[in-house]
Every structure is written in structure tokens, then in C-alpha cells.
Design a protein around this motif. Sequence first.
Motif, short mmCIF file in Angstrom:
data_model
loop_
_atom_site.label_atom_id
_atom_site.label_comp_id
_atom_site.label_asym_id
_atom_site.label_seq_id
_atom_site.Cartn_x
_atom_site.Cartn_y
_atom_site.Cartn_z
N ASP A 164 6.69 -6.41 -16.02
CA ASP A 164 5.32 -6.82 -15.69
C ASP A 164 4.63 -5.60 -15.07
OD1 ASP A 164 3.00 -8.02 -14.92
OD2 ASP A 164 3.89 -9.26 -13.36
N SER A 165 4.28 -4.63 -15.95
CA SER A 165 4.00 -3.31 -15.43
C SER A 165 2.73 -3.22 -14.58
CB SER A 165 3.94 -2.30 -16.56
OG SER A 165 2.78 -2.48 -17.31
N LYS A 166 1.72 -4.01 -14.91
CA LYS A 166 0.47 -3.90 -14.16
C LYS A 166 0.66 -4.31 -12.70
CE LYS A 166 -4.27 -4.75 -15.28
NZ LYS A 166 -5.15 -5.74 -15.93
N HIS A 167 1.30 -5.47 -12.54
CA HIS A 167 1.56 -5.98 -11.21
C HIS A 167 2.52 -5.04 -10.46
CE1 HIS A 167 3.83 -8.63 -8.35
NE2 HIS A 167 2.58 -8.76 -7.93
N ALA A 168 3.53 -4.54 -11.21
CA ALA A 168 4.54 -3.68 -10.57
C ALA A 168 3.91 -2.40 -10.04
CB ALA A 168 5.66 -3.37 -11.57
N ILE A 169 3.05 -1.76 -10.84
CA ILE A 169 2.44 -0.51 -10.38
C ILE A 169 1.63 -0.75 -9.12
CG2 ILE A 169 0.74 1.30 -10.91
CD1 ILE A 169 1.65 1.34 -13.71
N SER A 170 0.85 -1.83 -9.12
CA SER A 170 -0.01 -2.05 -7.97
C SER A 170 0.80 -2.38 -6.71
CB SER A 170 -1.08 -3.11 -8.30
OG SER A 170 -0.97 -4.23 -7.49
N THR A 171 1.85 -3.18 -6.87
CA THR A 171 2.71 -3.47 -5.70
C THR A 171 3.40 -2.20 -5.21
OG1 THR A 171 3.11 -5.67 -6.59
CG2 THR A 171 4.57 -4.94 -4.83
N MET A 172 3.91 -1.40 -6.17
CA MET A 172 4.58 -0.16 -5.78
C MET A 172 3.63 0.78 -5.05
SD MET A 172 6.84 0.51 -9.17
CE MET A 172 8.22 1.50 -8.75
N GLN A 173 2.40 0.85 -5.55
CA GLN A 173 1.42 1.74 -4.92
C GLN A 173 1.11 1.29 -3.49
OE1 GLN A 173 0.50 4.72 -6.46
NE2 GLN A 173 0.03 5.04 -4.30
N GLN A 174 1.03 -0.04 -3.30
CA GLN A 174 0.77 -0.54 -1.94
C GLN A 174 1.92 -0.19 -1.00
OE1 GLN A 174 -1.05 -4.65 -1.68
NE2 GLN A 174 -0.75 -4.53 -3.88
N LEU A 175 3.15 -0.30 -1.51
CA LEU A 175 4.31 0.03 -0.68
C LEU A 175 4.32 1.52 -0.34
CD1 LEU A 175 6.98 -2.12 -2.59
CD2 LEU A 175 6.06 -2.59 -0.29
N LYS A 176 4.00 2.34 -1.36
CA LYS A 176 3.92 3.80 -1.16
C LYS A 176 2.85 4.12 -0.11
CE LYS A 176 5.47 6.75 -2.58
NZ LYS A 176 6.61 7.29 -1.81
N ASP A 177 1.69 3.44 -0.22
CA ASP A 177 0.60 3.69 0.74
C ASP A 177 1.02 3.33 2.17
OD1 ASP A 177 -0.92 4.56 -1.36
OD2 ASP A 177 -2.09 2.71 -1.57
N MET A 178 1.90 2.33 2.28
CA MET A 178 2.41 1.97 3.61
C MET A 178 3.37 3.03 4.13
SD MET A 178 3.22 -2.04 2.81
CE MET A 178 4.10 -2.42 4.31
N GLY A 179 3.97 3.82 3.22
CA GLY A 179 4.90 4.87 3.63
C GLY A 179 6.35 4.57 3.28
N ILE A 180 6.59 3.51 2.51
CA ILE A 180 7.95 3.15 2.11
C ILE A 180 8.34 3.96 0.86
CG2 ILE A 180 9.36 1.22 1.21
CD1 ILE A 180 7.51 -0.62 2.93
N SER A 181 9.59 4.46 0.80
CA SER A 181 10.02 5.17 -0.41
C SER A 181 10.62 4.20 -1.42
CB SER A 181 11.07 6.25 -0.15
OG SER A 181 11.08 6.66 1.16
N LEU A 182 10.54 4.60 -2.68
CA LEU A 182 11.01 3.73 -3.76
C LEU A 182 12.02 4.46 -4.63
CD1 LEU A 182 7.52 2.30 -4.84
CD2 LEU A 182 9.17 1.27 -3.26
#
Length: 278
Positions: A157-175
Motif C-alpha cells: 500500500d505504497s501511498k499510505h506507507a510513504i506518508s506514514t514513513m515520512q511522518q515517522l522520519k519527520d519525528m526523528g525515528i529511523s527506519l
Amino acid sequence: VKEQGKNNFQFYTSEMNEMISKKMKLEIGLRKALERNEFKVVYQPQVDVCTGKVIGAEALIRWHHPEMGNISPAEFIPIAEETGLILPIGDWVLYEACHQSKQWHKEGCPPLRIAVNISSRQFQQHHFIGTVTKILKKTGVAPSHLEFELTESIIQDSKHAISTMQQLKDMGISLSIDDFGTGYSSLSYLKTFPIDTLKIDQSFIRNIFTDPKDASLVSTIINMAHNLDLKVIAEGVETLEQLNFLKQRRCNEAQGYFFSRPISAEEMRGIFQNQSIT
Ligand code: C2E
Ligand code: CA
Ligand code: CA
Ligand code: CA
């Protein structure tokens, strides 16, 4: 023998019956395990290949069933995912790992990175970001000390995944992408997804000296990751020879029985405290 329609017979062997009832037993047990306090989290050190220092730990869940004893996560996590129980269980692991990380810090350990496995179902929940934010706030853990291990299945579910990942990145969490190389997905996601690290699956590491193809795959993954500005961690490192192979090819981090099996929070504290002295 059970009759299904006219010519359609299904045979249940006693083995199949046993499997079904074990799975049912596990499912029933899983529903009660959280409130009965049957889970715990163990930690496996993650080591910088260059310096040999422990830079973090992966949190791994353990379950002790009152009658069946210790059940491997490889067996119960898929059932938890199927039934949706992974949602409360996953939240519990994340809280527990963050709480423990804060605890180590209070006990004088230098702040170290904690990696937590996040199942696709958990990641796809609409309030996942909200849950993460709440847990960070409650435990007081800095997001920069948290890493999420995701599998390639979230890319579906790439659209949702990218946006969630970006939010986590913006918070400072590594993936990081766990079990990298086993997901059969196209590599093109590597340029669109905000990922920090590739985690090479242990099945490749296991055979680097017995199967030349695995050795080439590991070298290729490391080079590709570096060309894409990603870090690489190898899992399942069991021997010095494997570690040296990875060192020569500039793999960044390693994890496996060669360094340590997954251990209790208390044992992990010992390792973290020794690190701060050296
Ligand atoms: P994984 O995330 O790929 O974790 C690595 C597994 O390899 C762990 O098994 C670990 O104990 C084991 N391992 C580590 N070093 C070595 C080594 O040198 N040699 C060998 N042969 N094995 C090694 P574990 O703890 O039994 O977990 C199995 C899987 O269950 C994990 O694979 C992960 O997919 C899942 N899992 C475990 N804990 C959690 C959790 O809290 N949440 C979720 N969603 N999944 C979890
Ligand atoms: Ca993992
Ligand atoms: Ca893995
Ligand atoms: Ca795995």
C-alpha cells in the motif's frame, strides 16, 4: 472422513487435527497472554563493525504459555497477525522497549538506539502515528534513539506507507527494511521510500562461505546500499569469519550469536554500562 458435496471428500489425518488444535490453543492463549503478563521482551546487541562497539539493541518478544511452555515468535506472530492481536501486542512491545530504554538511561547507561519490529498490520493502522507519539511522550524517549524494523510487505500500500514513513522520519525515528532480499519486491521502492538502513537477511549470511552466490549477493547489497546512501546491517552473524567478510566489504553494523544471543534487560544493562566506561 468428512463429506463435502457429492464427490468431494476431505481427509483429516490425526496430524492435521493436531496442528489445527495447536493453532486454536495458541490463538486462545494469545487472547489472554497480555493480561496474564506472559510476554516479555529480550534484547540483542547491534554492533558497529568498525569499532566493535554496541550501538544499540533489537527488541524481540518472548512468550511463555502456562502449559505449552515457551512458544517461538516465528510460530505465534503469524497467528497474532491473522487475528489482529498483533495490534495490542505490538503496542505493548513498543511501550515496553521505550520504557526499558528510559530505564537504562536512568541507570547511567549512555543513550543507545532501540530497534523495534513493526508488523505491517500495525503500521497500516490509521492511528499508528498517534500511538507512537503517545508512547514517546509517556516514556520520555528521544525519537532519535528509536528505530523501526519494517518488512517489504508494507510497500504494497505504497501511498499510505510513504506518508506514514515520512511522518515517522519527520519525528526523528529511523527506519530499516528487515529481512532485506527475501520480499520479492521490485527494488524501485528504495528511491521513493524514506529509509535509513537495509538489514540483510540471515539466510544470505548463513551461506556466504558455502554458496558463492550468497557471497556475491551480500557484497552487491552492501555496495548498492552505500551507493544509495543507506546504511547496512547484517543479521545472523555467527562466526568471526562471517564478521571479517562483512568488515572487508564495509558493512556498517552486525548482529548475531557471534556477539550475543538475545538477552534479558538486566544482562543488556551490563553490556551498555561497560560500554560507557571504555
Ligand atoms: P527477525 O526480526 O528477523 O529477528 C531475527 C531472529 O533471528 C530472532 O529470532 C533472533 O533471535 C534470531 N537470531 C539472531 N541472531 C541469530 C544468529 O546468529 N543465528 C540465528 N540462527 N538466529 C539468530 P526470534 O526472536 O525467534 O524472532 C523471530 C521473528 O519473529 C523475528 O524475525 C520477527 O519477524 C518476529 N518477531 C519477534 N519479535 C517481534 C515483535 O516484537 N514484533 C513483531 N511484529 N515481530 C516480532
Ligand atoms: Ca527484526
Ligand atoms: Ca530479520
Ligand atoms: Ca526474519
